[in-house]
Design an enzyme around this catalytic site. Structure first.
Site, PDB file in Angstrom:
ATOM      1  N   ASP A 196      -3.166  11.571 -17.298  1.00  0.00           N
ATOM      2  CA  ASP A 196      -4.050  11.358 -16.146  1.00  0.00           C
ATOM      3  C   ASP A 196      -3.600  12.047 -14.865  1.00  0.00           C
ATOM      4  O   ASP A 196      -4.260  11.908 -13.820  1.00  0.00           O
ATOM      5  CB  ASP A 196      -4.234   9.858 -15.902  1.00  0.00           C
ATOM      6  CG  ASP A 196      -5.068   9.211 -16.991  1.00  0.00           C
ATOM      7  OD1 ASP A 196      -6.071   9.822 -17.400  1.00  0.00           O
ATOM      8  OD2 ASP A 196      -4.710   8.112 -17.457  1.00  0.00           O
ATOM      9  N   ASP A 200     -12.002  12.076 -22.120  1.00  0.00           N
ATOM     10  CA  ASP A 200     -11.712  12.032 -20.677  1.00  0.00           C
ATOM     11  C   ASP A 200     -10.730  13.139 -20.264  1.00  0.00           C
ATOM     12  O   ASP A 200     -10.726  13.593 -19.124  1.00  0.00           O
ATOM     13  CB  ASP A 200     -11.083  10.691 -20.282  1.00  0.00           C
ATOM     14  CG  ASP A 200     -11.629   9.493 -21.030  1.00  0.00           C
ATOM     15  OD1 ASP A 200     -12.083   9.665 -22.166  1.00  0.00           O
ATOM     16  OD2 ASP A 200     -11.558   8.377 -20.495  1.00  0.00           O
TER      17      ASP A 200
END
Ligand code: GLY
Length: 400
Positions: free
Chosen positions: A117, A177
């Site tokens: 992330d 993602d």
């Protein structure tokens, strides 16, 4: 007869121009309302957490109060990103001061190597900050972040590993993602003398294109790869309704990710992929009239299923951009769906009244339905992509 036809043609032209002008005026009001509200809410939020330098806004908890997260939670870059977009919009000094302060809170993420992330966290905060200020200190953080992210690339598989947890279930999980993290890598190659980062991004996007998508261009959430053969071992969901369902936010990440990869590389295969994903979404029989997706396109309780404003905001931002790379009916369809999404998100149903909603901008998102987590709540990333979409629309469409 001829005079009559000319008169008729002139009348039709006047009506068309009139409709176009009133549509633009309507959209201008939508954008202004959204940005004004975003400004009020974000100032209140920034003041509220000003003294708590380790905390970032996340959502509203089950007790109805603001739930914050540490900078290590994947959403830490979004609030600074909202502040940067609002600074871009207003050039307001106090917003810039908030943006700088909240951005620096995230700085230690540049050394994160235990999850993927890093791209979300740094690109939205430091990335927007660097884009708008050219601050060389921001650039150093971004380059270090890209280096950290690149350590997760596996050349046998050709992808960046998303998660390190659940090791007994997944050998090498890659979630859709993860496409969003690639922008940090393409940026790093443009801002350094190393092509390694963009090559990793391209490899990840190519392998994901091959293995994450179904024939209808919907996508799986998680694909886990066998680390010996480099091939998929499992195709599953983690946050969607079922392994074979189309989790709404995942589809939006895919749309945004391939649109962004086309912008960054100009490789037409990414544009084709983005168009195919857009068709799946825009033509889906279960995309409601107001264009805010149910949290999963295959949720069994549709039409009573929860809507996900975050999926709509990400999709709107991507569709505005995609409309600029395409033409004809397809481009118009992208823009029309995005406009409906912006209108709906800027209506009282979704846009918080000033000082309510724990100072988040949007209501009604879904974070992690299968674990009953973040159900029908505001989410900091819904706010980020909503504000990004408003700014993009204003810059790219209203200025045309
Ligand atoms: N990247 C995590 C999510 O979309 O919920």
């Amino acid at each position: 007869m001829k005079t009559k036809s000319i008169f008729f043609a002139v009348c039709v032209s006047i009506i068309c121009v009139g409709c176009h002008v009133s549509h633009k005026n309507e959209m201008r009001q939508v954008v202004d309302r959204g940005l004004e509200r975003a400004m009020i809410q974000s100032k209140l939020m920034a003041e509220c957490l000003w003294a708590e330098k380790e905390k970032m806004p996340r959502t509203i908890g089950k007790d109805g109060k603001l739930l914050t997260a540490s900078i290590h939670w994947w959403t830490s870059g979004f609030f600074p990103g909202v502040l940067w977009y609002l600074y871009e919009e207003t050039q307001n000094d106090s917003i810039r001061q908030y943006a700088e302060d909240y951005t620096w809170r995230v700085k230690d993420i540049q050394y994160t190597t235990n999850n993927h992330d890093v791209g979300f966290m740094l690109n939205c905060s430091f990335g927007n900050g660097y884009r708008l200020t050219g601050n060389e200190e921001y650039k150093k953080v971004l380059l270090q972040g890209a280096e950290s992210l690149s350590t997760r690339f596996n050349p046998i598989i050709g992808c960046i590993r998303s998660w390190d947890w659940n090791e007994d279930i997944w050998q090498f999980p890659v979630i859709i993602d993860n496409m969003m993290n690639l922008e940090l890598l393409t940026w790093a190659s443009k801002n350094s003398d190393s092509v390694r980062y963009v090559n990793i991004a391209k490899s990840h996007a190519d392998v994901t294109m091959k293995h994450h998508f179904r024939p209808d261009y919907s996508c799986y959430h998680v694909v886990s790869y066998d680390t010996i053969s480099g091939l998929p071992e499992k195709k599953e969901t983690n946050q969607g309704y079922a392994h074979e369902s189309a989790w709404a936010r995942g589809q939006s990440w895919a749309l945004y990710g391939y649109t962004m990869m086309y912008r960054e590389t100009k490789d037409s295969c990414y544009l084709e992929q983005a168009k195919n994903v857009a068709h799946f979404l825009m033509d889906h029989p279960r995309l409601p009239e107001d264009k805010i997706p149910y949290w999963d396109f295959d949720a069994p309780d549709i039409p009573n299923a929860l809507r996900d404003a975050s999926a709509a905001a990400i999709m709107a931002s991507a569709l505005i951009e995609l409309s600029q790379y395409t033409d004809g009916d397809f481009s118009r369809q992208c823009l029309s769906v995005a406009e409906t999404q912006l209108k709906t998100l800027s209506s009282p149903e979704y846009l918080a009244e000033p000082g309510t909603n724990c100072n988040f901008i949007l209501k009604h998102s879904v974070g992690n339905y299968p674990v009953n987590g973040e159900m029908d709540v505001p989410l900091t990333y819904a706010d980020y992509y909503y504000v990004e979409a408003l700014v993009r629309y204003k810059k790219d469409i209203l200025k045309e």
